[in-house]
Design a protein around this motif. Structure first.
Motif, PDB file in Angstrom:
ATOM      1  N   ALA A 133      53.525  -1.641  36.109  1.00  0.00           N
ATOM      2  CA  ALA A 133      52.333  -2.117  36.816  1.00  0.00           C
ATOM      3  C   ALA A 133      51.515  -2.983  35.863  1.00  0.00           C
ATOM      4  O   ALA A 133      51.485  -2.737  34.658  1.00  0.00           O
ATOM      5  CB  ALA A 133      51.490  -0.940  37.286  1.00  0.00           C
ATOM      6  N   HIS A 134      50.845  -3.994  36.416  1.00  0.00           N
ATOM      7  CA  HIS A 134      50.011  -4.884  35.616  1.00  0.00           C
ATOM      8  C   HIS A 134      48.630  -4.928  36.249  1.00  0.00           C
ATOM      9  O   HIS A 134      48.469  -5.436  37.358  1.00  0.00           O
ATOM     10  CB  HIS A 134      50.632  -6.281  35.581  1.00  0.00           C
ATOM     11  CG  HIS A 134      49.885  -7.235  34.710  1.00  0.00           C
ATOM     12  ND1 HIS A 134      50.326  -7.598  33.468  1.00  0.00           N
ATOM     13  CD2 HIS A 134      48.724  -7.898  34.902  1.00  0.00           C
ATOM     14  CE1 HIS A 134      49.466  -8.448  32.935  1.00  0.00           C
ATOM     15  NE2 HIS A 134      48.487  -8.641  33.790  1.00  0.00           N
ATOM     16  N   LEU A 135      47.645  -4.372  35.556  1.00  0.00           N
ATOM     17  CA  LEU A 135      46.264  -4.400  36.023  1.00  0.00           C
ATOM     18  C   LEU A 135      45.569  -5.573  35.333  1.00  0.00           C
ATOM     19  O   LEU A 135      45.133  -5.470  34.200  1.00  0.00           O
ATOM     20  CB  LEU A 135      45.559  -3.084  35.692  1.00  0.00           C
ATOM     21  CG  LEU A 135      46.221  -1.818  36.232  1.00  0.00           C
ATOM     22  CD1 LEU A 135      45.480  -0.582  35.751  1.00  0.00           C
ATOM     23  CD2 LEU A 135      46.293  -1.853  37.744  1.00  0.00           C
ATOM     24  N   ARG A 136      45.492  -6.678  35.993  1.00  0.00           N
ATOM     25  CA  ARG A 136      44.965  -7.891  35.371  1.00  0.00           C
ATOM     26  C   ARG A 136      43.447  -7.911  35.340  1.00  0.00           C
ATOM     27  O   ARG A 136      42.833  -8.237  34.355  1.00  0.00           O
ATOM     28  CB  ARG A 136      45.508  -9.118  36.114  1.00  0.00           C
ATOM     29  CG  ARG A 136      44.996 -10.433  35.598  1.00  0.00           C
ATOM     30  CD  ARG A 136      45.451 -10.696  34.170  1.00  0.00           C
ATOM     31  NE  ARG A 136      45.010 -12.010  33.742  1.00  0.00           N
ATOM     32  CZ  ARG A 136      44.574 -12.282  32.535  1.00  0.00           C
ATOM     33  NH1 ARG A 136      44.522 -11.351  31.623  1.00  0.00           N
ATOM     34  NH2 ARG A 136      44.192 -13.489  32.223  1.00  0.00           N
ATOM     35  N   GLY A 140      33.271   2.519  35.786  1.00  0.00           N
ATOM     36  CA  GLY A 140      34.487   2.028  35.154  1.00  0.00           C
ATOM     37  C   GLY A 140      35.491   3.152  34.957  1.00  0.00           C
ATOM     38  O   GLY A 140      36.684   2.980  35.217  1.00  0.00           O
ATOM     39  N   ASN A 141      34.992   4.313  34.527  1.00  0.00           N
ATOM     40  CA  ASN A 141      35.866   5.481  34.376  1.00  0.00           C
ATOM     41  C   ASN A 141      36.502   5.856  35.702  1.00  0.00           C
ATOM     42  O   ASN A 141      37.711   6.121  35.772  1.00  0.00           O
ATOM     43  CB  ASN A 141      35.069   6.687  33.848  1.00  0.00           C
ATOM     44  CG  ASN A 141      34.694   6.546  32.403  1.00  0.00           C
ATOM     45  OD1 ASN A 141      35.512   6.196  31.576  1.00  0.00           O
ATOM     46  ND2 ASN A 141      33.440   6.829  32.106  1.00  0.00           N
ATOM     47  N   ARG A 142      35.706   5.876  36.742  1.00  0.00           N
ATOM     48  CA  ARG A 142      36.215   6.263  38.061  1.00  0.00           C
ATOM     49  C   ARG A 142      37.203   5.236  38.608  1.00  0.00           C
ATOM     50  O   ARG A 142      38.233   5.600  39.181  1.00  0.00           O
ATOM     51  CB  ARG A 142      35.055   6.486  39.026  1.00  0.00           C
ATOM     52  CG  ARG A 142      34.273   7.740  38.658  1.00  0.00           C
ATOM     53  CD  ARG A 142      33.014   7.991  39.437  1.00  0.00           C
ATOM     54  NE  ARG A 142      33.038   7.654  40.839  1.00  0.00           N
ATOM     55  CZ  ARG A 142      31.954   7.452  41.552  1.00  0.00           C
ATOM     56  NH1 ARG A 142      30.761   7.566  41.000  1.00  0.00           N
ATOM     57  NH2 ARG A 142      32.038   7.156  42.831  1.00  0.00           N
ATOM     58  N   LEU A 143      36.881   3.968  38.437  1.00  0.00           N
ATOM     59  CA  LEU A 143      37.761   2.904  38.922  1.00  0.00           C
ATOM     60  C   LEU A 143      39.109   2.941  38.195  1.00  0.00           C
ATOM     61  O   LEU A 143      40.163   2.882  38.828  1.00  0.00           O
ATOM     62  CB  LEU A 143      37.096   1.546  38.737  1.00  0.00           C
ATOM     63  CG  LEU A 143      37.858   0.325  39.236  1.00  0.00           C
ATOM     64  CD1 LEU A 143      38.139   0.427  40.725  1.00  0.00           C
ATOM     65  CD2 LEU A 143      37.045  -0.940  38.946  1.00  0.00           C
ATOM     66  N   LEU A 144      39.070   3.098  36.878  1.00  0.00           N
ATOM     67  CA  LEU A 144      40.323   3.159  36.116  1.00  0.00           C
ATOM     68  C   LEU A 144      41.112   4.412  36.491  1.00  0.00           C
ATOM     69  O   LEU A 144      42.334   4.356  36.646  1.00  0.00           O
ATOM     70  CB  LEU A 144      40.057   3.120  34.613  1.00  0.00           C
ATOM     71  CG  LEU A 144      41.297   3.109  33.731  1.00  0.00           C
ATOM     72  CD1 LEU A 144      42.215   1.923  34.054  1.00  0.00           C
ATOM     73  CD2 LEU A 144      40.911   3.103  32.257  1.00  0.00           C
ATOM     74  N   HIS A 148      46.931   5.871  41.285  1.00  0.00           N
ATOM     75  CA  HIS A 148      47.784   5.092  42.189  1.00  0.00           C
ATOM     76  C   HIS A 148      49.099   4.732  41.498  1.00  0.00           C
ATOM     77  O   HIS A 148      50.175   4.854  42.091  1.00  0.00           O
ATOM     78  CB  HIS A 148      47.063   3.825  42.647  1.00  0.00           C
ATOM     79  CG  HIS A 148      47.917   2.913  43.458  1.00  0.00           C
ATOM     80  ND1 HIS A 148      48.229   3.165  44.776  1.00  0.00           N
ATOM     81  CD2 HIS A 148      48.555   1.764  43.125  1.00  0.00           C
ATOM     82  CE1 HIS A 148      49.021   2.207  45.219  1.00  0.00           C
ATOM     83  NE2 HIS A 148      49.233   1.341  44.239  1.00  0.00           N
ATOM     84  N   CYS A 149      49.004   4.277  40.254  1.00  0.00           N
ATOM     85  CA  CYS A 149      50.218   3.910  39.506  1.00  0.00           C
ATOM     86  C   CYS A 149      51.138   5.114  39.324  1.00  0.00           C
ATOM     87  O   CYS A 149      52.361   4.985  39.426  1.00  0.00           O
ATOM     88  CB  CYS A 149      49.840   3.323  38.148  1.00  0.00           C
ATOM     89  SG  CYS A 149      49.076   1.683  38.258  1.00  0.00           S
ATOM     90  N   GLU A 150      50.555   6.273  39.073  1.00  0.00           N
ATOM     91  CA  GLU A 150      51.368   7.485  38.916  1.00  0.00           C
ATOM     92  C   GLU A 150      52.041   7.866  40.229  1.00  0.00           C
ATOM     93  O   GLU A 150      53.226   8.204  40.251  1.00  0.00           O
ATOM     94  CB  GLU A 150      50.504   8.622  38.387  1.00  0.00           C
ATOM     95  CG  GLU A 150      50.091   8.421  36.936  1.00  0.00           C
ATOM     96  CD  GLU A 150      49.086   9.445  36.438  1.00  0.00           C
ATOM     97  OE1 GLU A 150      48.834  10.453  37.140  1.00  0.00           O
ATOM     98  OE2 GLU A 150      48.543   9.229  35.338  1.00  0.00           O
ATOM     99  N   ILE A 151      51.312   7.792  41.334  1.00  0.00           N
ATOM    100  CA  ILE A 151      51.888   8.099  42.652  1.00  0.00           C
ATOM    101  C   ILE A 151      53.039   7.144  42.963  1.00  0.00           C
ATOM    102  O   ILE A 151      54.060   7.555  43.521  1.00  0.00           O
ATOM    103  CB  ILE A 151      50.806   8.018  43.750  1.00  0.00           C
ATOM    104  CG1 ILE A 151      49.841   9.199  43.617  1.00  0.00           C
ATOM    105  CG2 ILE A 151      51.427   7.992  45.141  1.00  0.00           C
ATOM    106  CD1 ILE A 151      48.581   9.070  44.461  1.00  0.00           C
ATOM    107  N   GLN A 152      52.892   5.891  42.580  1.00  0.00           N
ATOM    108  CA  GLN A 152      53.928   4.881  42.833  1.00  0.00           C
ATOM    109  C   GLN A 152      55.116   5.014  41.879  1.00  0.00           C
ATOM    110  O   GLN A 152      56.138   4.363  42.074  1.00  0.00           O
ATOM    111  CB  GLN A 152      53.346   3.477  42.743  1.00  0.00           C
ATOM    112  CG  GLN A 152      52.282   3.185  43.780  1.00  0.00           C
ATOM    113  CD  GLN A 152      52.792   3.369  45.204  1.00  0.00           C
ATOM    114  OE1 GLN A 152      53.870   2.894  45.549  1.00  0.00           O
ATOM    115  NE2 GLN A 152      52.034   4.069  46.021  1.00  0.00           N
ATOM    116  N   GLY A 153      54.982   5.834  40.854  1.00  0.00           N
ATOM    117  CA  GLY A 153      56.091   6.087  39.946  1.00  0.00           C
ATOM    118  C   GLY A 153      56.273   5.073  38.826  1.00  0.00           C
ATOM    119  O   GLY A 153      57.341   5.021  38.211  1.00  0.00           O
TER     120      GLY A 153
END
Length: 82
Positions: free
Chosen positions: A2-5, A19-23, A29-34
């Motif tokens: 994943a790339h969080l630009r 910022g903590n909550r958004l990250l 989400h990235c973990e759920i997507q594998g």
């Protein structure tokens, strides 16, 4: 991978934990997507952001000069592996 630009908060929203909550949401989400690797590419000098990224398991792996912003800037590449 994943790339969080873009990971930017307006000045009036900074310092409130958003910022903590958004990250955290993006990482969940990235973990759920594998995804087994996540990349972030901010500009050098964003000290608070760097602290946030490193606190969440990201490591700086590269720095390079770029000019897509209309002037020369140093971009950084942070990586978090699962």
């Amino acid at each position: 991978m994943a790339h969080l630009r873009w990971f930017i908060l307006s000045k009036r929203l900074r310092g409130k934990g958003l910022g903590n909550r958004l990250l955290a949401k993006a990482l969940a989400h990235c973990e759920i997507q594998g995804f087994d690797e996540i990349h972030l590419c901010p500009l050098k000098g964003l000290v608070a952001a760097r602290v946030l990224y490193e606190r969440n398991g990201f490591s700086l792996v590269d720095e390079y000069e770029g000019d897509q912003w209309g002037r020369s800037v140093t971009e950084q590449k942070f990586v978090r592996k699962s």
